[in-house]
Design a protein around this motif. Structure first.
Motif, PDB file in Angstrom:
ATOM      1  N   SER A   1      17.767 -12.802  -6.005  1.00  0.00           N
ATOM      2  CA  SER A   1      19.000 -12.462  -5.269  1.00  0.00           C
ATOM      3  C   SER A   1      20.132 -13.312  -4.855  1.00  0.00           C
ATOM      4  CB  SER A   1      18.771 -11.700  -4.035  1.00  0.00           C
ATOM      5  OG  SER A   1      18.306 -12.683  -3.027  1.00  0.00           O
ATOM      6  N   LEU A   2      19.782 -14.598  -4.799  1.00  0.00           N
ATOM      7  CA  LEU A   2      20.610 -15.651  -4.882  1.00  0.00           C
ATOM      8  C   LEU A   2      21.590 -15.781  -5.854  1.00  0.00           C
ATOM      9  CD1 LEU A   2      21.068 -18.569  -3.352  1.00  0.00           C
ATOM     10  CD2 LEU A   2      19.485 -19.495  -5.265  1.00  0.00           C
ATOM     11  N   TYR A   3      21.264 -15.626  -7.119  1.00  0.00           N
ATOM     12  CA  TYR A   3      22.159 -15.506  -8.323  1.00  0.00           C
ATOM     13  C   TYR A   3      22.765 -14.148  -8.462  1.00  0.00           C
ATOM     14  CZ  TYR A   3      20.108 -19.968 -10.111  1.00  0.00           C
ATOM     15  OH  TYR A   3      19.801 -21.152 -10.197  1.00  0.00           O
ATOM     16  N   ALA A   4      22.200 -13.040  -8.002  1.00  0.00           N
ATOM     17  CA  ALA A   4      22.618 -11.550  -8.368  1.00  0.00           C
ATOM     18  C   ALA A   4      24.032 -11.423  -7.635  1.00  0.00           C
ATOM     19  CB  ALA A   4      21.688 -10.603  -8.125  1.00  0.00           C
ATOM     20  N   SER A   5      24.233 -12.059  -6.625  1.00  0.00           N
ATOM     21  CA  SER A   5      25.662 -11.760  -5.957  1.00  0.00           C
ATOM     22  C   SER A   5      26.525 -12.244  -6.632  1.00  0.00           C
ATOM     23  CB  SER A   5      25.592 -12.534  -4.621  1.00  0.00           C
ATOM     24  OG  SER A   5      25.299 -13.885  -4.749  1.00  0.00           O
ATOM     25  N   SER A   6      26.673 -13.130  -7.473  1.00  0.00           N
ATOM     26  CA  SER A   6      27.670 -13.605  -8.495  1.00  0.00           C
ATOM     27  C   SER A   6      28.243 -12.442  -9.332  1.00  0.00           C
ATOM     28  CB  SER A   6      27.415 -14.881  -9.133  1.00  0.00           C
ATOM     29  OG  SER A   6      27.409 -15.741  -8.278  1.00  0.00           O
TER      30      SER A   6
ATOM     31  N   GLY B   1      22.153 -10.512   1.317  1.00  0.00           N
ATOM     32  CA  GLY B   1      21.944  -9.636   0.139  1.00  0.00           C
ATOM     33  C   GLY B   1      20.267 -10.161  -0.492  1.00  0.00           C
ATOM     34  N   PRO B   2      19.458  -9.820   0.294  1.00  0.00           N
ATOM     35  CA  PRO B   2      18.093 -10.525   0.086  1.00  0.00           C
ATOM     36  C   PRO B   2      17.320 -10.205  -1.225  1.00  0.00           C
ATOM     37  CG  PRO B   2      17.832  -8.974   2.176  1.00  0.00           C
ATOM     38  CD  PRO B   2      19.375  -9.013   1.647  1.00  0.00           C
TER      39      PRO B   2
END
Ligand SMILES: Cc1cc2nc3c(=O)[nH]c(=O)nc-3n(C[C@H](O)[C@H](O)[C@H](O)COP(=O)(O)OP(=O)(O)OC[C@H]3O[C@@H](n4cnc5c(N)ncnc54)[C@H](O)[C@@H]3O)c2cc1C
Lengths: 413, 536
Positions: B205-210, B366-367
């Motif tokens: 999720s850390l990456y997905a937000s981009s 956005g976990p």
């Protein structure tokens, strides 16, 4: 927050400098005393102790562990007996070095490896490619602390705590108990001297450290920071990742990648001829050796002492000799008709107080890599470039007999 | 700057419509080249989607955009921006809270980040290093194509044919690993790439937000791959993919641009809305303002989005039918809102109360990919997400000028909030959105609501009304491959020209696209000046 090694609670009280730096996310002491020379000479004339726990530690265990390592590593762990260790490197498919490290062969189904950078996933992916269970490789970084006990009195000090070191040959590995904790002991190190490394289970870290410090009290056992260690390793001709080379894994271009031959590790490749073991990068390495396509090699340079003196004398200053250790790039030139005929560069520079001469580790074209070949090394003298004579010197600059001596007692100076 | 018509002369070498950051950059370049340039802005302040407003005394809100990364470095030098006050502060940390009190607190040290991610998975921590490095390599490889006028696929001009051949050679010459990643981004969803790379949901999720920022896509939609890549194309001081915060907000940045533009002799007029572009026989003549005033110029440049440029400022009937038809299919579908807060103190995350630098960067709510996808699904049905993705940034932690001492401003970028609501209007749902965002923050930061001194809610409709960005799309059109590079805003019209001679486009609807990059403004200026030279 930086990570703490298992020894940190004791070491923080021993660091007199108040200076800490980060190594792989852990706090470590560059020096414990203000005199780095004192720490350095403990390595060469008594014994010194280093906390090298920030290294990543992997265990390869199970029936396929050996198969995996034999496929992953440039050198053959199948060629060493149980209870032996091996310094090796591993490459990518294009034959560029990913990392180097020491494999401890505890048994045919149990190996330990240290690495400077994370590489669990790399080996597990490799295992998957071979149809080997990923769990064969475990990250045991947090389970152990590692201490390096190095120097001529290392054996004597250890002998007060265990007899396990007595028959232990160079690159031998054994298990023993120190302060009632099971320790894995190997006769290895990064100083080029007599020495041992101890894998200490986390919970035994402080008792074992205390026991060692106590056992060495009368023998000038001294904590060594990373700077003294690095001085010693230059004398031993040992390369340091991110200083003398970088991992192919996170390089940007091939210019930043190096093959084992280019790192001066052609000796690791010699046994290749005798077996058809398929290891990662073998094809590319064979091709390189067959076509002689190595772009350079890495070797020692012994700087001419008179020339070193001369350039400083002429400038009217004293030649720097005290605690000189640098990780800067210095250009190397061919001695030819053409002035400043660029040939390569040095990556580590150290004025060895013991050997009484400046030393460098450098990359030079293959044709210059002949023992004794004269090159120019560019120093900065009062902020100006100044060439000094240096001679190619393969292998280590310092290689005491005690490092590998088998006979009892020879370990003592 | 002035609001008064300049009576001396109503003739300029160039008129630029819209003082967003691209209009400002563009006008700056034209003025620097010696053109008498007039920049016209409808609002009382310049900046467009990059403004800072003091809505409560002492509290300065970044109404719309809030961070900087893609700013083309050469603009800084070309327009002397440092001299005019450019200062980008680092936003070095990323805080990614999970559900159940889990979190990732990342910072600028790669080794520390390794250990932080390794708390969840050592393999993920290692994979993150590989992925970050490979993405950085890809972005560096693509950079030259960000910073040049893209080739025109509809042209037989030898220069275009040559550029297209160069593009093919470039793709073929790419390092195979780098190329494979590029193809992966173009053909896969962020979730597919992440599922293949990582095992732990919070790491993904850390990456997905981009991959979803400002875009009406789920991380499971194919388009999210490119959106992700696009957001990594920037840098902070050469640190690829990192973001910074301009002193005084992005409004501080556009004020710098305005000073630079004026220093080169450019004139800026606010409260001067352009009603239409004047043209005759296929050639532009000037513009007419809302108040009827006419200004003549042989060069007129629209810094607005393609809908404004081709169908509002000119009569679409005067444009080629195929272009208009193409632009009808050009997707805006605004999906983002802003909720900005004035806070009496920093929020607290249970267990991390004494970690003061936690908020010196981005906080990503956005976990999991499921969370993001669920938020998207609601928006797809025409309502704003009940548990939205929120990208928070408390800029007063790095820039004390943003709030009174000890107090804070918090910018919250919120996804998904569809421009087209299935029921009701944004005017009557604005507060409900604010409440939802506040409740979501309360869930992650218990006690949050008690800190709120003031709240500003900016819906897609508000974005459209205030800035003119159609349907509130923050990038002046989705960042889909059908709308980027060779296709932005339409194939054949991706080189800043328009069907009218002398009429140009320089807004985010042109290459390289949205974000505070200045790229469109800079490259369009290159084209205008090149054409002027060829014509002279
Ligand atoms: C809510 C939000 C958050 C964002 N966050 C970020 C972020 O953090 N980082 C980032 O890099 N990007 C972000 N973006 C995207 C980025 O801000 C935009 O892509 C960019 O600022 C657009 O700049 P522009 O100059 O192309 O157009 P705009 O900023 O839209 O400028 C157009 C200007 O034209 C004026 N105008 C319109 N019609 C007329 C007319 N008829 N006559 C005269 N003037 C007119 C408008 O008032 C406006 O000033 C965000 C955008 C939004 C909306």
């Amino acid at each position: 927050m930086p990570q703490s090694t298992p020894f940190q609670p004791r070491l923080s009280g021993l660091n007199q400098t108040g200076v800490w730096k980060l190594w792989a996310g852990y706090t470590v002491a560059p020096a414990y005393q203000h005199s780095i020379s004192t720490e350095y000479y403990a390595i060469r004339n008594s014994a010194a102790l280093l906390d090298t726990s920030p290294l990543f530690k992997l265990r390869f265990a199970g029936p396929s562990a050996e198969t995996l390592l034999r496929h992953a590593m440039v050198r053959d762990v199948g060629a060493i007996a149980d209870g032996r260790a091996q310094y090796t490197c591993w490459c990518d498919r294009r034959g560029y070095v990913l990392q180097d490290g020491v494999v401890l062969r505890l048994s045919s189904e149990d190996f330990l490896l240290t690495a400077a950078e994370p590489t669990l996933k790399y080996f597990r992916d490799l295992a998957s490619d071979l149809g080997i269970a990923r769990e064969t490789v475990q990250d045991v970084s947090l389970d152990y602390g590692i201490l390096a006990l190095q120097g001529p009195l290392a054996h004597r000090i250890l002998a007060r705590l265990t007899d396990a070191a007595d028959g232990l040959r160079y690159f031998g590995v054994t298990r023993c108990a120190i302060a009632s904790h099971g320790v894995i002991l190997s006769r290895t190190g990064y100083t080029g001297d007599l020495g041992y490394e101890l894998w200490v289970p986390r919970e035994g870290a402080l008792p074992v450290l205390d026991a060692l410090l106590e056992a060495g009290r009368g023998d000038n056992l001294t904590m060594m920071g990373t700077t003294a260690l690095k001085m010693a390793r230059v004398e031993a001709g040992l390369l340091l990742m991110d200083v003398d080379f970088r991992s192919s894994r996170h390089a940007w271009v091939d210019e930043q990648r190096e093959t084992p031959a280019e790192l001066g590790w052609a000796w690791m490749l010699r046994a290749m001829e005798r077996s058809d073991r398929d290891f990662v990068g073998r094809g590319a390495i064979e091709q390189e050796l067959a076509t002689g396509s190595s772009r350079w090699t890495t070797t020692g340079l012994a700087v001419d002492v008179h020339d070193y003196e001369r350039v400083h004398d002429e400038a009217g200053i004293l030649a720097p000799r005290h605690e000189v250790y640098e990780e800067t790039t210095m250009s190397v030139y061919r001695r030819s008709e053409t002035p400043w005929d660029y040939a390569g560069y040095a990556t580590s520079f150290h004025y060895s107080s013991l050997l009484r001469r400046p030393l460098a580790l450098a990359k030079i074209p293959m044709d210059l890599a002949v023992e004794g070949t004269e090159v120019d090394l560019e120093l900065t003298v009062i902020r100006r470039p100044q060439n000094v004579l240096a001679r190619v010197h393969g292998g280590s600059f310092f290689n005491p007999e005690r490092k590998i001596a088998v006979a009892e007692g020879v370990q003592n100076p | 700057m002035s609001t008064e018509p300049q009576s001396a002369s109503l003739r300029y070498d160039a008129v630029v419509i819209g003082a967003g950051h691209n209009g400002l950059v563009h006008a700056g370049y034209l003025a620097r080249a010696g053109m008498r340039t007039l920049l016209l802005e409808q609002r009382h302040l310049v900046g467009g989607a990059a403004i800072t407003e003091e809505l409560l005394p002492g509290f300065r809100f970044t109404t719309f955009s809030y961070a900087i990364s893609l700013l083309r470095p050469e603009i800084v030098d070309d327009l002397d921006l440092v001299e005019h006050g450019l200062m980008v502060l680092p936003l070095a940390n990323t805080f990614q809270p999970g559900l159940n009190g889990e979190y990732l607190a990342l910072g600028p040290d790669a080794d520390a980040n390794y250990h932080e991610i390794a708390r969840f998975s050592a393999e993920d921590a290692e994979a993150a290093r590989d992925l970050d490095h490979l993405i950085a390599r890809l972005c560096v490889a693509l950079k030259p194509w960000m910073d040049r006028i893209p080739p025109n696929v509809r042209s037989n001009d030898p220069a275009d044919l040559e550029a297209l051949a160069e593009l093919r050679a470039f793709m073929e010459g790419l390092d195979p690993e780098v190329r494979a990643l590029g193809e992966r981004f173009a053909s896969s969803s962020a979730a597919e790439i992440l599922d293949e790379t990582f095992e732990h949901d919070l790491v993904k999720s850390l990456y997905a937000s981009s991959g979803i920022i400002g875009s009406m896509v789920s991380p499971r939609d194919r388009e999210s791959g490119l959106v992700w890549l696009f957001h990594k194309m920037g840098e902070y001081d050469g640190s690829p993919g990192s973001w910074g915060f301009h002193k005084g907000g992005n409004g501080g940045f556009t004020q710098v641009l305005a000073r630079a533009c004026e220093a080169f002799g450019g004139e800026i007029r606010t409260e001067a809305r352009v009603r239409r572009v004047l043209h005759e026989g296929g050639t532009v003549r000037g513009v007419e303002l809302e108040d009827g005033q006419r200004i003549e110029a042989p060069v007129v440049v629209s810094a607005l989005d393609p809908r404004q440029t081709f169908t509002r400022l000119v009569d679409p009937a005067d444009m080629p039918a195929d272009l208009i038809e193409h632009l009808e299919g050009y997707k805006y579908q605004g999906s983002a809102s802003k909720v900005n807060f004035a806070l009496s103190d920093l929020p607290t995350f249970p267990g991390l109360e004494d970690k003061p630098d936690l908020f010196r960067g981005f906080t990503n709510l956005g976990p999991s990919i499921d969370y993001l996808h669920q938020a998207f699904t609601e928006a797809k049905e025409g309502r704003f997400s009940r548990r939205p993705f929120i990208d928070c940034c408390i800029q007063s932690t790095v820039d004390p000028g943003m709030s009174p001492p000890g107090k804070h401003v918090m910018s919250c970028f919120v996804m998904y909030t569809p421009y087209q609501l299935a029921e009701g209007t944004w005017d009557d749902q604005r507060d409900a959105l604010g409440d939802t965002v506040q409740e979501t923050l309360e869930e992650f930061f218990p006690g949050f609501s008690e800190l709120v001194l003031h709240r500003e809610v900016v819906t897609p409709l508000d974005i459209e009304r205030a800035v003119g960005l159609s349907e509130g799309n923050i990038f002046a059109g989705e960042l889909f491959d059908s709308q980027l590079f060779l296709n932005r805003p339409a194939p054949g019209w991706n080189q800043y020209r328009t069907p009218l001679s002398g009429y140009y486009q320089c807004g985010s609807g042109t290459h390289p696209g949205g974000c505070v990059s200045g790229g469109p403004g800079m490259l369009a200026a290159r084209q205008v000046l090149r054409d002027a030279q060829a014509g002279a």
